[in-house]
Structures are given as C-alpha cells and as structure tokens.
Motif scaffolding. Structure first.
Motif, mmCIF file in Angstrom:
data_model
loop_
_atom_site.group_PDB
_atom_site.id
_atom_site.type_symbol
_atom_site.label_atom_id
_atom_site.label_comp_id
_atom_site.label_asym_id
_atom_site.label_seq_id
_atom_site.Cartn_x
_atom_site.Cartn_y
_atom_site.Cartn_z
ATOM 1 N N LEU A 1 0.858 -1.181 0.000
ATOM 2 C CA LEU A 1 0.000 0.000 0.000
ATOM 3 C C LEU A 1 0.897 1.234 0.000
ATOM 4 N N GLU A 2 0.898 1.964 -1.098
ATOM 5 C CA GLU A 2 1.774 3.122 -1.239
ATOM 6 C C GLU A 2 1.040 4.411 -0.898
ATOM 7 N N ASN A 3 1.829 5.452 -0.626
ATOM 8 C CA ASN A 3 1.295 6.790 -0.340
ATOM 9 C C ASN A 3 0.241 6.762 0.769
ATOM 10 N N VAL A 4 0.618 6.152 1.888
ATOM 11 C CA VAL A 4 -0.258 6.126 3.063
ATOM 12 C C VAL A 4 0.103 7.318 3.947
ATOM 13 N N LEU A 5 -0.882 8.153 4.236
ATOM 14 C CA LEU A 5 -0.649 9.376 5.008
ATOM 15 C C LEU A 5 -0.152 9.042 6.413
ATOM 16 N N LYS A 6 0.772 9.859 6.912
ATOM 17 C CA LYS A 6 1.306 9.642 8.261
ATOM 18 C C LYS A 6 0.185 9.687 9.296
ATOM 19 N N GLY A 7 0.407 8.980 10.413
ATOM 20 C CA GLY A 7 -0.585 8.967 11.478
ATOM 21 C C GLY A 7 -1.135 7.577 11.731
ATOM 22 N N ASP A 8 -2.222 7.516 12.486
ATOM 23 C CA ASP A 8 -2.822 6.245 12.881
ATOM 24 C C ASP A 8 -3.771 5.720 11.806
ATOM 25 N N HIS A 9 -3.699 4.400 11.591
ATOM 26 C CA HIS A 9 -4.570 3.730 10.628
ATOM 27 C C HIS A 9 -4.967 2.365 11.185
ATOM 28 N N GLU A 10 -5.938 1.741 10.519
ATOM 29 C CA GLU A 10 -6.380 0.404 10.909
ATOM 30 C C GLU A 10 -6.223 -0.548 9.729
ATOM 31 N N ILE A 11 -5.498 -1.635 9.966
ATOM 32 C CA ILE A 11 -5.306 -2.672 8.947
ATOM 33 C C ILE A 11 -6.146 -3.884 9.331
ATOM 34 N N SER A 12 -6.871 -4.417 8.349
ATOM 35 C CA SER A 12 -7.696 -5.595 8.587
ATOM 36 C C SER A 12 -7.517 -6.568 7.431
ATOM 37 N N VAL A 13 -7.466 -7.866 7.746
ATOM 38 C CA VAL A 13 -7.349 -8.891 6.700
ATOM 39 C C VAL A 13 -8.420 -9.951 6.927
ATOM 40 N N PHE A 14 -8.960 -10.455 5.816
ATOM 41 C CA PHE A 14 -10.033 -11.450 5.919
ATOM 42 C C PHE A 14 -9.951 -12.439 4.770
ATOM 43 N N MET A 15 -10.183 -13.699 5.111
ATOM 44 C CA MET A 15 -10.287 -14.766 4.119
ATOM 45 C C MET A 15 -11.415 -15.695 4.545
ATOM 46 N N SER A 16 -12.230 -16.089 3.592
ATOM 47 C CA SER A 16 -13.343 -16.981 3.891
ATOM 48 C C SER A 16 -12.835 -18.267 4.534
ATOM 49 N N GLY A 17 -13.473 -18.653 5.633
ATOM 50 C CA GLY A 17 -13.073 -19.859 6.346
ATOM 51 C C GLY A 17 -12.080 -19.600 7.459
ATOM 52 N N PHE A 18 -11.666 -18.320 7.616
ATOM 53 C CA PHE A 18 -10.706 -17.947 8.654
ATOM 54 C C PHE A 18 -11.246 -16.753 9.443
ATOM 55 N N PHE A 19 -10.749 -16.601 10.662
ATOM 56 C CA PHE A 19 -11.134 -15.452 11.473
ATOM 57 C C PHE A 19 -10.425 -14.196 10.970
ATOM 58 N N ARG A 20 -11.135 -13.085 10.989
ATOM 59 C CA ARG A 20 -10.569 -11.796 10.594
ATOM 60 C C ARG A 20 -9.561 -11.321 11.643
ATOM 61 N N ARG A 21 -8.500 -10.655 11.185
ATOM 62 C CA ARG A 21 -7.523 -10.038 12.084
ATOM 63 C C ARG A 21 -7.483 -8.538 11.800
ATOM 64 N N THR A 22 -7.473 -7.734 12.867
ATOM 65 C CA THR A 22 -7.459 -6.277 12.739
ATOM 66 C C THR A 22 -6.456 -5.694 13.722
ATOM 67 N N GLN A 23 -5.667 -4.725 13.256
ATOM 68 C CA GLN A 23 -4.688 -4.081 14.125
ATOM 69 C C GLN A 23 -4.554 -2.599 13.787
ATOM 70 N N LYS A 24 -4.271 -1.802 14.816
ATOM 71 C CA LYS A 24 -3.956 -0.390 14.628
ATOM 72 C C LYS A 24 -2.471 -0.258 14.300
#
Length: 213
Positions: A153-176
């Motif tokens: 992911l390019e050109n992400v503005l400085k500061g706090d963001h939330e990243i989340s990943v999901f795949m069918s059949g698996f639990f979602r993971r989310t982190q700040k």
C-alpha cells in the motif's frame, strides 16, 4: 616552538582518538533494535533457542534475523507452541502479538516492523507491506478494500490507521498501526481457521451398514 608543536599534535591525536572511540561506541549502541512480544496465554520466549524471558516481553537485540519461539507456560497443555523467523532492524521496534491455539491452524496473530524507506516518497507519507498466512486474504486499510495479500500500500498518510485482513473460512484479524513519514510498515498476519465454517463431510454408508440397520 617545536615543543609547543609537539604538545599540540599530541592533544590533537588524543582528541581525534576520543572522537573515534565515541563514534564507535555510539554506533555500536545504535546498532540495536527493540523486540516486544505479547502472547495469550502467557509463554516463555526463546531467541535462537535461548530462553530470554516470559511474556509480556520487551528488550533490545542486535540487528539481524532470529528464530523466535513461544512455548506456553504452566497448565496450558492443550496449547501449541509457535515459532517463526523475525528480523530486528536498527533503531526500530519489532512487535509480535500472538494468540496461541491448540494447533498451528488455530493459532493467529501478527508481526509488525517499521523500516526506513530507501526510495523517494512524498513528504508526509509512508508505505505498508501486507502479507498473510495463508496468502490471498483481502486487505483493508481504514475499512477500504485495497487488494489481496501480498500487497504493498503506497502513499499512506502519516498517522494512525487500521489494517484488517479477511479470508473466507478464517477469522478476521485487525490491528492499529502508526505510519511515520518515509517509513514502510511490514505487516505479517497469521490467520486461524474458523472451524465453524468448515464443511462437514458425511460418511457414506456401505451396503453392509445399511443391511445392519
């Protein structure tokens, strides 16, 4: 005159030697990075098969690649251990957050590192490199779908963001995460299988089984 010149040269050599030693010591001190490990349930921490402490764990290590191993403590006999190669970078923190399950497929978590970018980037921006295990999870940045892992992911503005990943059949993971200008955050997610979504295969009855009914 020669005596004064000799004293001056002697003092100059001492001064240069002092600067060289100071630079060497400071450079050696700055060649370390930090490691922070959070685990549920608590676990013993091993680096290259050497016990270094228990979670929650935080300490400095020399820059380089290590084998990190987490072994559950106490009565967590139904919890599996976990291990993975990690990298320690100069003057940055490697962050490990794991939830240990009964086996590898039920263990989840993430490993984050932040590295100074070597390529030019717009002022006030950074990047995020996202990888998942297994590969192919959908990646979201601040709830916006950005692609399928692995993805940068390019050109992400400085500061706090939330990243989340999901795949069918698996639990979602989310982190700040926090983006520093000119830095790339390397985010590696391990997904745990959601057994409630695993299709159950019905056993086929044989003619002998049916005859016995």
């Amino acid at each position: 005159m020669k005596k004064k010149l000799g004293v001056f040269l002697f003092l100059l050599i001492l001064f240069i030697g002092f600067l060289a030693i100071r630079f060497f010591v400071m450079d050696k001190q700055n060649s370390n990075g930090q490691l922070k490990v959070l685990v549920s349930p608590s676990a013993s921490v091993f680096m290259d098969n050497v016990a270094v402490g228990k979670t929650p764990f935080e300490d400095k290590f020399k820059v380089g690649e290590y084998l990190l191993k987490l072994i559950p403590e106490g009565n967590a006999t139904d919890t599996a251990s976990w291990q993975s190669k990690i990298k320690i970078y100069k003057n940055t923190r490697t962050y490990v957050n794991m939830e240990l399950g009964s086996s590898d497929i039920s263990t989840s978590g993430e490993v984050f590192t932040s590295v100074k970018m070597t390529t030019p980037v717009k002022s006030g921006y950074g990047e995020v490199m996202v990888e998942t295990e297994p590969q192919g999870a959908i990646v979201y940045l601040d709830n916006d779908e950005k692609g399928v892992a692995p993805v940068k992911l390019e050109n992400v503005l400085k500061g706090d963001h939330e990243i989340s990943v999901f795949m069918s059949g698996f639990f979602r993971r989310t982190q700040k995460i926090n983006i520093d200008p000119g830095y790339q955050v390397n985010a590696k997610f391990k997904l745990a299988i959601d057994q409630s979504q695993t299709p159950k295969v019905e056993e086929k009855k044989t003619a002998t089984d049916e005859a016995s009914l």
